[in-house]
Enzyme design. Structure first.
Site, mmCIF file in Angstrom:
data_model
loop_
_atom_site.group_PDB
_atom_site.id
_atom_site.type_symbol
_atom_site.label_atom_id
_atom_site.label_comp_id
_atom_site.label_asym_id
_atom_site.label_seq_id
_atom_site.Cartn_x
_atom_site.Cartn_y
_atom_site.Cartn_z
ATOM 1 N N GLY B 11 -53.905 -4.999 0.884
ATOM 2 C CA GLY B 11 -55.333 -4.776 0.673
ATOM 3 C C GLY B 11 -55.755 -3.634 1.563
ATOM 4 O O GLY B 11 -54.962 -3.132 2.323
ATOM 5 N N CYS B 12 -56.996 -3.115 1.484
ATOM 6 C CA CYS B 12 -57.301 -1.913 2.236
ATOM 7 C C CYS B 12 -58.758 -1.518 2.257
ATOM 8 O O CYS B 12 -59.579 -2.095 1.573
ATOM 9 C CB CYS B 12 -56.553 -0.721 1.665
ATOM 10 S SG CYS B 12 -54.792 -0.906 1.743
ATOM 11 N N ALA B 13 -59.044 -0.483 3.054
ATOM 12 C CA ALA B 13 -60.351 0.185 3.041
ATOM 13 C C ALA B 13 -60.113 1.675 2.809
ATOM 14 O O ALA B 13 -59.124 2.227 3.296
ATOM 15 C CB ALA B 13 -61.047 -0.002 4.383
ATOM 16 N N HIS B 181 -58.025 6.003 5.238
ATOM 17 C CA HIS B 181 -57.511 4.740 4.730
ATOM 18 C C HIS B 181 -57.231 3.785 5.874
ATOM 19 O O HIS B 181 -56.684 4.172 6.902
ATOM 20 C CB HIS B 181 -56.199 5.016 3.975
ATOM 21 C CG HIS B 181 -55.642 3.798 3.313
ATOM 22 N ND1 HIS B 181 -54.612 3.080 3.844
ATOM 23 C CD2 HIS B 181 -55.993 3.186 2.161
ATOM 24 C CE1 HIS B 181 -54.331 2.063 3.033
ATOM 25 N NE2 HIS B 181 -55.163 2.110 2.003
#
Lengths: 144, 362, 409, 501, 238
Positions: B11-13, B181
């Site tokens: 998952g990530c930003a 990221h």
């Protein structure tokens, strides 16, 4: 008005309709018990010859000669279905004389019998239709 | 086990800032932006792409390379020298940050293909560079080129993105576009090369989500000479962009209609011309449809694109203020650097938001 | 609209049911010289036989008149019609006005003048419920019954009273039983069957004189009896129309819309004569199915529809002591013949048409033959050889079957 | 009378307490296994005539019948099984080549059953197929290698002719002759209603079925039966049959007894003559000859229809497929050794060819290795038994599958494997009028539609579980597969990991 | 319409032929394939060497080749005529169902393989010279005539008529055929047999200027199958 229609193209001459019809008029739940060692008197009958076969049962005519000719008033047509009041039928066979399809026959007890679309027994789809393995007998609405 | 030896999912930003006028600004903003979404990372990867940061070397490919050992560096440099004219090389400046550990050797090279080698290869220079990058990344153990475009650079590491930004002294760079990221891998020990952005030439991809079509896409794109060494979704997406944009010649909008193609039912509701085009794209490049949840920000020379998957299973917010364009996983990440926005909106699934330099290309 | 129907049997009921298909509002007045709810006259023998009872004999349900909005005038006899004023005078002096009138007066038993008849105390005819009730009241075990007439009425009576274990003798001027509907061979089969059921016959004989308990035949045979039943035949009740100059013959003459020769007066049932399509001749066909269908036809036309009934044929379904006979049409033309111990079949055909048939014993699917006669079906459109042997739809063309069974027009 | 060496395989067991002597069994058995004894008013059976097709069992209204395997046995011998012994008796008695029907029944590994599917948990949502869009549409045909634009820069549609399928399943080639008119009508109508395709096989095309042309694949095989311009034009695609899974390397043979009036018309041969399809196409002895036939068909139809080349899965299938992909064919159909609905010599059926899973995996990988996977679509066949098989096949790399046996089973086939006798009691593999009518296409096509709709739904559910909402993203997505109980070599060929990895 | 084959390439060439109703004359033909594929109602004259699959699925058109034809000429031909003023390659008239093929010279292996007739359709192949092996293999119907005008030996190769189960093969030769398969019988054609093919022979004679006297100057052997179902006994139900 849903009616029984027969398409000889798909009739296999297996006679199952006759057995399901005979079974429907018994009160048994099990066909083996109902029809074991019994000569059946179905209200639908197969005619067959030279590879052609088809089932014949009451067409429930709009202008039913059997009803008009019935001397006792035992045959009546209501909601499109012709039924027989076996209590009143005295077995004169005027209806057999009248029916152009040969769809009325004597029963074992002297009164006549004919297809009543199973409304007096299970109701719903007539048993001959349910029992036909090949869709040769259908119960459906068709344009008059 | 290391990144690339197994399929990594995470998952990530993500965040991106773009100046349409081409005005250069400091990398501090992007650090501030991504830092707001700290909760979306777990400290196992962070990174940035910065465009317009090497104006003095803008005609040269800037290779950013991780080395695990001196010997790897030696071998790699020999290879580079054999194929390129090296105009400049240096360690990439970093500062000590306690949270960032186990750093590899991080070097930067400004190069241009040797004309003789290029001519021998019968390739255009970009393809030549791509081939060489793959050679290094697949053949030279311990060397990994993680940035290879012109006038741009990728900076990434294992750590929270704000730490990574400070580590690379990103506030000292000025560019017209930054993307960032923060990573939340579920099950990896973390490897520097595995952090985002993932890049090839000047295409960089930061990506949030996991794609279900990974192996279908991977096995297709590998047919065209790409080697998916990292087994990450992002890598595949970057290659698909490179393939469809650079090699096939589709426009970015058309690429959106391939990788996040509308549903057939949607396509059928369109006017005939548009429908035919969409049908064609979806059918002709069927195996490059990307399904599963994703939001990505793609950076490239002179432009940036934000895109959601067609079901919009991941969050994505875009904002505008004057000539500035912002995209991020969360609105807060935009507000923290520009609270006074002209417009803020969530793009629809499958509809790429593309911004380019005014008068620029892409 | 006011409809008046004289008569209360099958033709009257047919008319009421037809009128109500077209007109729910108009008044319907039924005038009956009997005292009963409509009942089926042919059932009187079954009543004696115990196969039915007075209640079950009702031809229609108890609610028939109320459901169909009929005003019923029982025990009234119509004595005269005034076609100009459009009224019917009843025996009680009442005048009943009508817009449309149906004469459905049926027929009456014919009693021939026999010397000494007046001396016979227990003498009966056998066509009404009252006849049957009265007859039954005098019967006891071993009562000697003499039935004059070996036709349908006489033989059904013989069967009916057999339950009482009476001794029945039947005499007829004819050489055969059921001479009006059977051929010689058929008659013989039935006669034997009846004899096996203890009915004695004196055929080809007539009574020349009667005393109270004895009949003397033309060969001077003396037959003792306790009860005499006169079942020689019936005559259509045509006087109401005949009296006002309407066209009559043996019966009231009607057209295919059941109109008489006088405007707004219709007639139907046993009182009429019309074309027999199996022979093309005018004929009285005193049969319940015809009566109903003529009544229906009259009712339809009386209430504004245009309806034709042109398919009358003589036909009979009769059972005697378990043996069934079905016949129809005219016995003329070439013959298909088939017989065994139990069964007898004769089909009569000419000019590509089936004219008539006689079935004794196996009567299954007889209606298929009947329809060939009624519809004047060209025999070359079907497999006639097959249908002679086995009545069935198989003999028809595939297309014909498809519309009969598949509802495909 | 000669010695009868063979005891019947099956026994007809009748529950006399339940038998009502309706004689349906007798009327429905084309093998005349049932008989009515009028003097005893009793039904009896001749087990030797029973082929275990279950027609009587299915139609018996009182469930008075069952067919059991005979427990009469030879002395136990793991090597010389009863089957081997009986086959020797048959051949010693007749001198004939053993002829069977309906696919390989032997106990070879079924790789589909050793492959498991993935489902998403947490990191990637599974998708609810009931409420969310879930796409199973597939286009078959060559994909362009490059795009073209017009002078205004708009994309030009340079796709070669494509077949559009609503789901990645088609009905495989079964000729009119090998199966009945009603079976064909059922397939054609079902394909039309479903938006998929059926395949004429090498039996020509009955003119009644021209109207289903948009959903028809016409076959051109070595015998060229019924092949003419109108036939080719009345189709959506043309399939060149090089081989079939049931009998790789063997031709076809429809005995003259089955070539009645109608069949004669569609095959365009006189009534009563044998229809022999030679093993090879006698104008194709190498790959360039195949290219010639492919292009001759394209020329004859003005390049408007995709051309399919169907081969049996044999040892070097990947190499052959690569050749086909370069021959101009738009679609490759590969038929595995478990497949087959027609008659085939027993030995060929049971011993020649390879499993479709391995063939597919190696063909798909080979074409990718060569960079030509997009030049062709791959359709696989050979015992696709369920939607799970479809999903696994697509994940291994197939664009679509063909089903033959499954379709016939839907129509009532009980896999009695007696097609070659022409006495199919279910009206499928027969031309006898009284038997053919037992398959009412009005019912038959609905059963096929039901089956396919059910499969489609299951496919969507499996895709949804994987978080995939379009079948394109499943194609070749081998990460969605894991092997169980497979050795390294098998996993390697299949290109999948072992479960747990 | 005149067309220069080698300038166009086969696809463009065939497209032009497909799209015209006129007769076509082709020059400079060097192996362009599929000429006249499926064509009807026109005459195509070819000067040069047409490529393989000439006149495949031909449906009524006439093709005249001034030169030699290559392999698979008249594949699955349904109707029409192909006249070759030279030799033909292998698999001539494969699975042909109707129409006529005349070859002045030699025809290759598998001539007339799997030809079949249907109703009024009866395919005919006349070869002026000799043929390769497997003449009339699988023959299921139709007529093949081999005149052997170029040889004194038997004018076909080996394995003539293997798998033949219909049709007729006439072979003009002074020597009797040998080693025929079991189900094929050969007899010297009688007068009636010859009369039956006289029209065809006359057509050949007209086309190629070979006199009828010469053609009829040798014995004709007629090969016919003695069973239409030769493989019935092959199988045992299992």
């Amino acid at each position: 008005m849903k009616r029984v229609y027969v398409n000889e193209k798909w009739c296999l001459g297996c006679h199952l309709c006759e057995y399901y019809c005979a079974f429907a008029s018994t009160n048994e739940k099990d066909m083996a018990r109902a029809l074991k060692d019994i000569r059946i008197h179905p209200r639908i009958r197969i005619e067959e010859k030279d590879g052609i076969s088809f089932a014949v049962s009451c067409r429930h005519c709009d202008e039913p000669l059997c009803v008009k000719g019935c001397i006792t008033g035992a045959l009546t047509r209501k909601d499109g279905i012709i039924t027989i009041d076996r209590n009143r039928c005295i077995g004169c066979y005027t209806c057999i004389l009248s029916c152009p399809f040969g769809a009325v026959s004597p029963s074992e007890d002297g009164a006549i019998q004919k297809c009543e679309l199973c409304i007096k027994t299970a109701g719903g789809t007539p048993k001959c239709v349910e029992g036909c393995p090949n869709g040769a007998i259908v119960f459906e609405e068709r344009g008059e | 086990m290391r990144e690339g030896m197994f399929r990594n999912i995470s998952g990530c930003a993500i965040s991106g800032i773009f100046s349409k006028s081409g005005k250069r600004f400091s990398g501090k903003s992007i650090i501030d932006s991504i830092a707001v979404m700290h909760e979306r990372s777990n400290g196992l990867g962070g990174g940035f792409a910065a465009y317009g940061i090497y104006p003095e070397y803008k005609d040269y490919y800037a290779f950013h390379i991780f080395y695990e050992s001196k010997s790897a560096k030696k071998e790699c440099e020999e290879f580079i020298e054999e194929h390129f004219d090296i105009i400049n090389l240096s360690k990439i400046p970093t500062r000590k940050v306690p949270a960032i550990k186990d750093e590899p050797l991080i070097w930067r090279y400004f190069v241009t293909p040797l004309p003789t080698k290029l001519a021998d290869s019968q390739l255009d220079d970009k393809e030549f560079v791509v081939k060489c990058v793959f050679r290094i990344n697949t053949r030279i153990d311990g060397a990994y080129v993680f940035s290879s475009g012109k006038n741009m650079g990728v900076f990434k590491a294992v750590g929270f993105p704000e730490d990574v930004g400070r580590f690379y002294r990103l506030e000292e760079y000025e560019g017209y576009c930054f993307t960032a990221h923060g990573r939340y891998p579920t099950n990896t020990p973390g490897w520097w090369g595995g952090a985002h952005p993932f890049s090839l030439l000047d295409y960089t991809v930061v990506h949030n989500g996991e794609i279900s079509s990974y192996d279908a896409n991977r096995r297709t794109i590998e047919m065209y000479g790409y080697k998916c060494t990292l087994k990450t979704d992002t890598e595949v997406i970057a290659y698909i962009f490179d393939y469809l944009h650079r090699k096939i010649g589709l426009t970015l909008k058309e690429i959106c209609s391939v990788i996040a193609a509308p549903f057939w039912s949607t396509i059928e509701s369109k006017p005939q011309k548009e429908r035919e085009e969409l049908e064609y794209l979806r059918n002709a490049f069927a195996s490059l449809l990307i399904t599963g949840p994703f939001s990505i920000i793609v950076g490239f020379e002179g432009g940036m694109m934000a895109l959601n998957d067609r079901l919009k299973l991941r969050s994505m917010v875009c904002g505008e203020k004057d000539d500035m364009f912002y995209a991020a996983s969360e609105e807060a990440a935009i507000r923290v650097i520009q609270n006074d926005l002209d417009r803020i909106w969530s793009p629809r699934g499958g509809e790429g938001v593309i911004v380019t330099l005014e008068g620029g290309k892409a | 609209m006011k409809y008046v129907i004289i008569g209360n049997s099958a033709a009257a009921v047919g008319a009421v049911e037809a009128i109500r298909k077209n007109d729910r509002e108009g008044r319907i007045v039924i005038i009956s010289n009997e005292s009963y709810h409509t009942y089926s006259r042919p059932l009187i023998s079954y009543l004696l036989l115990g196969k039915t009872d007075e209640n079950k004999m009702k031809y229609r349900s108890d609610s028939f008149y109320s459901e169909n909005g009929c005003e019923l005038m029982l025990n009234k006899t119509a004595v005269r019609i005034d076609p100009d004023k459009k009224t019917v005078l009843l025996d009680d002096g009442q005048n009943v006005s009508y817009d449309r009138l149906l004469i459905a007066t049926g027929s009456s038993p014919f009693v021939p003048p026999v010397k000494g008849l007046e001396k016979v105390k227990n003498k009966f005819t056998f066509t009404t419920l009252d006849d049957a009730k009265r007859l039954e009241s005098v019967l006891e075990e071993n009562t000697k019954v003499l039935i004059v007439g070996a036709g349908l009425i006489g033989l059904k009576c013989a069967e009916g009273i057999s339950r009482k274990k009476v001794e029945t003798v039947c005499i007829d001027l004819s050489t055969r039983v059921l001479s009006s509907i059977l051929d010689e061979e058929g008659s013989e089969i039935i006669k034997r069957h009846l004899e096996n059921n203890n009915i004695s016959f004196f055929l080809n004989h007539q009574i020349i004189e009667l005393s109270e308990n004895t009949a003397i035949l033309d060969d001077n045979t003396e037959i003792p009896f306790d009860v005499l039943v006169m079942a020689v035949g019936v005559r259509p009740n045509i006087s109401l129309l005949k009296d006002i100059g309407g066209k009559t013959n043996r019966g009231i003459v009607i057209d295919e819309r059941c109109r008489t020769s006088i405007p707004d007066i219709y007639a139907a049932g046993d009182c009429c004569e019309c074309i027999d399509v199996s022979s093309g001749e005018m004929r009285v066909m005193a049969l319940l199915p015809n009566a109903y269908m003529q009544g229906e036809c009259a009712g339809m036309n009386m209430s504004g529809a245009d309806y034709v009934f042109d398919k009358a044929i003589p036909m009979n379904a009769i059972g005697l002591f378990g043996k069934h006979i079905i016949t129809a049409g005219t016995y003329a033309g070439d013959v298909y013949y088939e017989a065994d111990q139990e069964n007898y079949k004769k089909l009569f055909y000419s000019n590509n048409k089936l004219n008539g048939y006689i079935l004794i014993g196996n009567i299954e699917k007889a209606g298929i033959y009947t329809s060939l006669i009624r519809e004047r079906t060209p025999l070359d459109t079907l497999d006639f050889d097959l249908i002679c042997k086995v009545p069935g739809l198989m003999a028809f063309s595939k297309e014909e079957r498809a519309c009969k069974l598949g509802g495909i027009a | 009378m000669a010695v009868e060496y063979i005891y019947p395989d099956y026994e007809i067991v009748r529950d006399y307490d339940r038998c009502i002597v309706c004689r349906v069994c007798e009327r429905q058995c084309a093998n005349e296994a049932h008989e009515y004894l009028s003097d005893k008013n009793k039904m009896v059976a001749d087990n030797a005539k029973c082929v275990n097709c279950h027609r009587c069992v299915s139609l018996c209204p009182t469930r008075a019948l069952k067919i059991v395997k005979s427990d009469h046995t030879f002395k136990e011998n793991a090597n010389w099984t009863g089957k081997s012994i009986k086959e020797i008796y048959k051949q010693a008695g007749s001198g004939g080549v053993l002829l069977s029907s309906m696919g390989n029944p032997e106990n070879y590994p079924v790789y589909f059953d050793k492959i498991l599917l993935n489902a998403s948990q947490v990191t990637n949502p599974s998708i609810d197929p009931l409420r969310e869009p879930m796409e199973t549409r597939v286009y078959l045909g060559a994909k362009p290698e490059r795009i073209e634009r017009d002078e205004k820069g708009r994309l030009i549609n340079n796709l070669k002719p494509q077949l559009k399928l609503s789901m990645p399943v088609m009905f495989s080639a079964m000729s009119y002759g090998s199966i009945s008119y009603n079976a064909h009508e059922s397939l054609a109508r079902a394909a039309t209603e479903l938006g998929i395709l059926y395949n004429t096989g090498e039996g020509g095309l009955h003119e009644d079925f021209y109207k289903y042309g948009k959903n028809t694949i016409v076959q051109v095989a070595s015998g060229r039966f019924g092949v003419h311009k109108k036939y080719l034009e009345s189709s959506a695609a043309i399939e060149i049959k090089m081989g079939q899974g049931a009998k790789p390397g063997i031709g076809g043979h429809l005995p003259g007894t089955k070539v009645g009036e109608d069949i004669s018309k569609t095959r365009m041969i006189p009534v009563g003559t044998d229809a022999i399809s030679p093993a090879p196409h006698h104008d194709i002895y190498s790959i360039e000859d195949l290219r010639q036939l492919v292009y001759s068909l394209k020329e004859a139809t003005g390049y408007t229809k995709p051309v399919i080349v169907k081969i049996a899965a044999v040892h070097n299938v990947a190499l052959i497929a690569s050749g086909i992909a370069r021959s101009g064919a738009d679609i490759i159909a590969i038929d595995g050794f478990r497949g087959g609905t027609g008659a085939a010599p027993t030995r060929i059926r049971d011993h020649v060819g390879i499993p479709i899973e391995l063939a597919l995996a190696s063909v798909d990988q080979r074409l990718r290795d060569e960079g030509i996977r997009n030049n062709v679509s791959i359709v696989v066949a050979g015992s696709i038994r369920s939607s799970a098989d479809v999903v696994k096949a697509v994940a291994l790399g197939a664009d679509a599958v063909y089903i033959g046996t499954a379709a016939l089973i839907a129509l009532g086939c009980h896999l009695c494997r007696s097609c070659h006798t022409g006495k199919c009691n279910w009206g499928i593999a027969t031309q006898r009028e009284d038997l053919v009518k037992r398959l009412n296409p009005n019912l038959g096509y609905k059963r096929l539609v039901n089956l396919m709709n059910a499969w489609k739904h299951e496919i969507k559910e499996m895709m949804g579980g994987m978080g995939i909402n379009s079948i394109e993203s499943l194609k070749g997505n081998r990460l969605m597969l894991r092997g169980v109980g497979l050795n390294e070599k098998e996993l390697q060929i299949l290109g999948i990991k072992h479960a747990g990895e | 319409m005149d067309l220069r084959a080698c300038e166009l390439g086969y696809q463009a060439l065939n497209e032009k032929i497909r799209n015209t109703d006129e007769d076509v004359v082709i020059y400079d033909c060097y192996g362009e394939r599929f000429i006249g594929s499926g064509a009807s109602n026109k005459t195509i004259t070819i000067n040069g060497t047409p490529g393989n699959a000439l006149g495949a699925y031909l449906d009524g058109a006439t093709i005249v080749v001034n030169g030699n034809a290559q392999d698979a000429t008249g594949d699955t031909m349904n109707d029409g005529k192909i006249i070759i003023n030279g030799n033909a390659g292998d698999a001539l008239g494969y699975a042909m169902r109707g129409g006529k093929i005349f070859v002045k010279g030699y025809a290759g292996y598998r001539t007339g393989i799997h030809m079949k007739e249907y109703k009024d359709k009866k395919p005919v192949i006349v070869v002026g010279g000799s043929t390769g092996s497997f003449l009339g293999e699988y023959l299921a119907g139709g007529l093949i005539i081999v005149l052997g005008l170029d040889t004194d030996s038997f004018p076909t190769g080996y394995f003539t008529g293997v798998g033949m189960h219909g049709g007729e093969i006439f072979i003009r030769s002074s020597k009797a055929p040998k080693n025929l398969p079991k189900q094929v019988s050969a007899s010297v054609a009688n007068k009636d047999d010859i009369k039956g093919i006289e029209d065809i022979l006359a057509e050949f004679s007209d086309l190629f200027g070979v006199s009828m006297e010469e053609i009829l100057g040798k014995t004709f052997y007629l090969l016919t199958p003695n069973a239409r179902n030769p493989y019935k006994q092959l199988y045992t139900e299992n």
